[in-house]
Design an enzyme around this catalytic site. Structure first.
Site, PDB file in Angstrom:
ATOM      1  N   CYS A   6      -0.466 103.310   1.328  1.00 57.82           N
ATOM      2  CA  CYS A   6      -1.263 102.819   0.211  1.00 57.82           C
ATOM      3  C   CYS A   6      -1.731 101.415   0.532  1.00 57.82           C
ATOM      4  O   CYS A   6      -0.941 100.578   0.936  1.00 57.82           O
ATOM      5  CB  CYS A   6      -0.452 102.809  -1.079  1.00 57.82           C
ATOM      6  SG  CYS A   6      -1.344 102.110  -2.492  1.00 57.82           S
ATOM      7  N   GLY A   7      -3.002 101.157   0.343  1.00 59.75           N
ATOM      8  CA  GLY A   7      -3.505  99.813   0.563  1.00 59.75           C
ATOM      9  C   GLY A   7      -2.927  98.854  -0.456  1.00 59.75           C
ATOM     10  O   GLY A   7      -2.436  99.248  -1.491  1.00 59.75           O
TER      11      GLY A   7
END
Length: 295
Positions: free
Chosen positions: A131-132
């Site tokens: 996940c960024g």
């Protein structure tokens, strides 16, 4: 595929039990550093060809297309405007435990007179492949800082063309074909031509690689294009699409509530569940030729 895949001995359990060799996707860190010439010149004792640099982020990624990933990340995070803000990019000569180069650090030198457009904050420190580092502090902040609003783009896309683009992207996912363990992103033009496909273990990294390619090619803002992604539509994907000025974002899986809010308020057409001959429009369906008016 070089460093993108690795062959490992595994044991299959259940069914046809046994030992075999399988390919897995390589996951390695990439550190992105940015250097700019100080306003008053290079400090005494410094190398004039390599000004002091600052680490912007470290992300886990699939090696390959590192310069596209770097450039796309800087654009999507609002740190630079486009490829013209960059003078040089190079891999640093970092080495692993065995003394061989790892190519896991990219150093960027900004063009003369260019500085980062905002300070480096906690959201640009460490990102994972899963996940960024998610989004701006609020959707309001994101919308206020958008350099190119998708809302002014009236390009229309045929749903069949988007499905054909998804199928073409799948055929070009060579690392996925070998490992089953990576995402992909692609760019489709209004004529239905698939312009570029990039793969990565992180869906947000795959998108950054596509946006970096577009920045290198001088295509920003991406008016008249559709961004295709082989994953769900989360906030960070919608954010990157909006920043790049993409009018249509099409994803294989579902959308999240915050992604829908970003898309709706920025004027981005967001499609999810783009599979078979169907799609779900979460926002601004008028750009899709088969959609009914009214959403």
């Amino acid at each position: 595929m070089g460093r993108m895949t690795q062959r490992l001995k595994v044991q299959r359990i259940g069914g046809r039990t046994g030992t075999r060799l399988e390919s897995v996707a390589v996951e390695e860190p990439l550190e992105i550093r940015v250097a700019a010439l100080p306003a008053r010149g290079i400090p005494a004792g410094s190398n004039p060809l390599r000004p002091p640099s600052t680490t912007v982020t470290t992300t886990m990624r699939l090696p390959g297309d590192d310069f596209d990933l770097t450039l796309g990340h800087l654009v999507a995070e609002g740190l630079i405007g486009d490829g013209d803000d960059i003078a040089t990019m190079m891999h640093c000569t970092d080495t692993g435990p065995d003394g061989s180069p790892t190519f896991n650090v990219v150093e960027v030198t900004l063009a003369a007179g260019v500085s980062l457009r905002r300070p480096i904050t906690q959201r640009t420190e460490v990102a994972t492949s899963a996940c960024g580092v998610c989004g701006s502090t609020s959707v309001d902040d994101l919308l206020a800082a958008l350099p190119h609003s998708p809302s002014t783009d009236d390009t229309r896309f045929d749903l069949d063309a988007i499905h054909a683009g998804m199928a073409a992207m799948r055929l070009r996912q060579k690392v996925f074909e070998a490992t089953g363990g990576v995402h992909a992103a692609a760019l489709l033009d209004a004529q239905g031509e698939l312009l570029v496909v990039r793969e990565d273990i992180g869906r947000h990294n795959a998108v950054d690689k596509v946006l970096g390619w577009a920045a290198r090619e001088g295509r920003l803002p991406l008016r008249g294009h559709a961004l295709l992604v082989s994953s769900r539509a989360g906030f960070e994907i919608a954010q990157k699409a909006a920043v790049a000025g993409v009018p249509v974002l099409a994803c294989v899986s579902a959308a999240t509530s915050l992604a829908v809010e970003v898309a709706d308020r920025s004027g981005l057409t967001l499609l999810g569940f783009v599979r078979g001959d169907r799609a779900t429009a979460y926002s601004h369906p008028a750009r899709i030729s088969e959609a009914e008016p009214g959403l």
